[in-house]
Design a protein around this motif. Sequence first.
Motif, short mmCIF file in Angstrom:
data_model
loop_
_atom_site.label_atom_id
_atom_site.label_comp_id
_atom_site.label_asym_id
_atom_site.label_seq_id
_atom_site.Cartn_x
_atom_site.Cartn_y
_atom_site.Cartn_z
N GLN A 103 0.82 -1.21 0.00
CA GLN A 103 0.00 0.00 0.00
C GLN A 103 0.86 1.26 0.00
O GLN A 103 0.58 2.22 -0.73
CB GLN A 103 -0.92 -0.01 1.22
N MET A 104 1.91 1.28 0.80
CA MET A 104 2.78 2.46 0.84
C MET A 104 3.51 2.65 -0.48
O MET A 104 3.63 3.78 -0.98
CB MET A 104 3.78 2.33 1.99
N ALA A 105 4.01 1.56 -1.06
CA ALA A 105 4.76 1.68 -2.31
C ALA A 105 3.86 2.12 -3.46
O ALA A 105 4.25 2.98 -4.26
CB ALA A 105 5.43 0.34 -2.64
N SER A 106 2.68 1.56 -3.57
CA SER A 106 1.78 1.93 -4.66
C SER A 106 1.29 3.36 -4.53
O SER A 106 1.08 4.06 -5.53
CB SER A 106 0.58 0.97 -4.71
N GLY A 107 1.11 3.84 -3.30
CA GLY A 107 0.67 5.21 -3.11
C GLY A 107 1.76 6.23 -3.30
O GLY A 107 1.52 7.33 -3.79
N GLN A 108 2.98 5.88 -2.94
CA GLN A 108 4.09 6.83 -3.02
C GLN A 108 4.76 6.83 -4.38
O GLN A 108 5.19 7.87 -4.85
CB GLN A 108 5.12 6.52 -1.94
N SER B 15 9.00 6.86 -15.84
CA SER B 15 8.35 8.14 -16.10
C SER B 15 7.21 8.38 -15.12
O SER B 15 7.02 9.50 -14.62
CB SER B 15 7.83 8.19 -17.54
N ASP B 16 6.45 7.34 -14.82
CA ASP B 16 5.35 7.49 -13.85
C ASP B 16 5.88 7.87 -12.47
O ASP B 16 5.28 8.71 -11.79
CB ASP B 16 4.56 6.18 -13.76
N ALA C 200 6.50 12.05 -8.43
CA ALA C 200 7.40 12.76 -7.52
C ALA C 200 7.36 14.26 -7.77
O ALA C 200 7.55 15.06 -6.83
CB ALA C 200 8.82 12.24 -7.70
N LEU C 201 7.10 14.68 -9.00
CA LEU C 201 7.06 16.11 -9.33
C LEU C 201 5.68 16.72 -9.15
O LEU C 201 5.52 17.93 -9.37
CB LEU C 201 7.52 16.32 -10.78
N SER C 202 4.69 15.92 -8.77
CA SER C 202 3.34 16.47 -8.58
C SER C 202 3.32 17.38 -7.35
O SER C 202 4.11 17.20 -6.41
CB SER C 202 2.34 15.33 -8.40
N PRO C 203 2.45 18.40 -7.32
CA PRO C 203 2.40 19.30 -6.16
C PRO C 203 2.10 18.59 -4.85
O PRO C 203 2.52 19.05 -3.78
CB PRO C 203 1.28 20.28 -6.54
N ALA C 204 1.41 17.46 -4.91
CA ALA C 204 1.06 16.75 -3.67
C ALA C 204 2.28 16.12 -3.02
O ALA C 204 2.33 15.98 -1.79
CB ALA C 204 0.00 15.69 -3.95
N ILE C 205 3.27 15.72 -3.80
CA ILE C 205 4.46 15.05 -3.27
C ILE C 205 5.67 15.96 -3.30
O ILE C 205 6.39 16.09 -2.32
CB ILE C 205 4.72 13.74 -4.04
N ASN C 206 5.93 16.59 -4.44
CA ASN C 206 7.01 17.58 -4.57
C ASN C 206 8.35 17.02 -4.09
O ASN C 206 8.96 17.50 -3.14
CB ASN C 206 6.65 18.86 -3.79
N ASP C 207 8.80 15.97 -4.78
CA ASP C 207 10.05 15.29 -4.42
C ASP C 207 10.94 15.20 -5.65
O ASP C 207 11.04 14.15 -6.29
CB ASP C 207 9.73 13.90 -3.86
N LEU D 57 12.54 -2.85 -0.55
CA LEU D 57 11.59 -2.55 -1.60
C LEU D 57 10.74 -1.34 -1.29
O LEU D 57 10.08 -0.80 -2.19
CB LEU D 57 10.68 -3.77 -1.84
N MET D 58 10.71 -0.90 -0.05
CA MET D 58 9.99 0.32 0.30
C MET D 58 10.84 1.56 0.08
O MET D 58 10.35 2.68 0.24
CB MET D 58 9.51 0.24 1.75
N ARG D 59 12.13 1.39 -0.25
CA ARG D 59 13.01 2.52 -0.53
C ARG D 59 13.05 2.75 -2.03
O ARG D 59 13.27 1.83 -2.82
CB ARG D 59 14.40 2.24 0.03
N ILE D 60 12.85 3.99 -2.43
CA ILE D 60 12.67 4.29 -3.85
C ILE D 60 13.90 3.95 -4.67
O ILE D 60 13.79 3.53 -5.83
CB ILE D 60 12.30 5.78 -4.01
N SER D 61 15.09 4.12 -4.10
CA SER D 61 16.30 3.82 -4.87
C SER D 61 16.36 2.35 -5.27
O SER D 61 16.75 2.02 -6.40
CB SER D 61 17.54 4.22 -4.07
#
Length: 443
Positions: free
Chosen positions: A105-110, A309-310, A315-322, A187-191
Amino acid sequence: MSDWMVTQSSSAGRRPRALSPLREHLRDTFWFAPTAAMVGVFVVWVGAEALDTAIVDALQRDRDYETLGELLRFAADAKTVVSAVGSAMMTFIGVVFSISLVAVQMASGQFTPRVVRLFVRSRITKATFAVFLATFVLTLLVLTSFDTVDDPRAVTTVPLVQSVLTLCMVGLSLLLFVLYVNATLRLMRISHVIARIASESFRVPASMPVPVGGQEAPAHGTETAWVPHDGRAGVLRDVHIARLVRVARKHGVVLRLIPRIGDFVVPGMPVLAVHGGPVPPRRALRYAISVGVERTYHQDLGFGLRQLSDIALRALSPAINDPTTAVQALDRVVQLLAALSRRPLDAALHRDRAGAVRLVQPVPDWTELVDLGFTEVRGCAVGSPQISRRMLAGLDDLLLLAPPERREPLLRHRELLRQAVDLAAPTSSDRDFALRPDRQGIG
């Protein structure tokens, strides 16, 4: 020059092996490994029970009732341990399952919902569930083997080997649980997620055939017929290359896949064009084309870039801004495009043992792959100097690697990015800063 080219140079002169998609389909399922483990542990239990029975029979023939009495006392203690293991194992399975759900759930949402596939394909996750369920099944089977007779002369079996086997499975379960927690945290770490996507994506070009010595694609002959899709509607996941090549060779034709891997197909849509002869029997092409509800890595050259790309867009969306996560995704986009920069694209030619082309599989060309990797992210890079600087550095690196005939889409994206930054930046100093190539974005 790239990971892909190193791989190809080490296997030059060897025709790529066309594998059956069955292995990849099983990797995309979660039921196979636990089911196989439970069947396997049942077979092992049958052998252990036979061995325990043989030990008791041998001791009774030798009239060694003293040793049998000691084994019965051991069995009484072992039954208590096995019962405790059986009741605790289901709780342990519930804990592991809860951890998996939270991680997914955390990975799919983030990141993106498509990274859930990484959890499903994780070998350590499947091994953990398989061993846990196998241990639980084994405890139930062992409990049925305990004899209620206390007389050494009348006892038929003492689950000595079965109890030791149960303790070994418990130890293996604890070891796998530690490894599973470590793998899930990774797997929960983006890198690590991005690295896994890139590694899965590199397998596609590595398994595709490459023309030897710049050999041009031969003529396929006149198109004589086409084969419609008669299954359910869905995404074209992959095709059974070996089967299609075998059918085409047997009937003396060339088959050309019309949709690309990853396209959505509906019943009645032509999926195969036949060149140079009659249409092979429908039964010969059965199970040669696989359609599912989502794309897979197996033969889809652009699926990895699509996921990267997704991740960058989210990550660039205003909600996350990462933007740092977007930079990490761009790192892998550049890596994939660098590996494909000198590779023949447009179509994969699969040959039979005699060297004749029997299957033509369309793949994205260079321009399409570059657009897939940069277009959408470039649209979000205007307000983030970190992204524009990293993208410019990546485009410059690709311009150095790509042959002259493939530089046009790279130059186009570079110019479009420069124009967008010129329009958005308020001052010349801001424009100069945002348009300064930097492989780390901003340090």
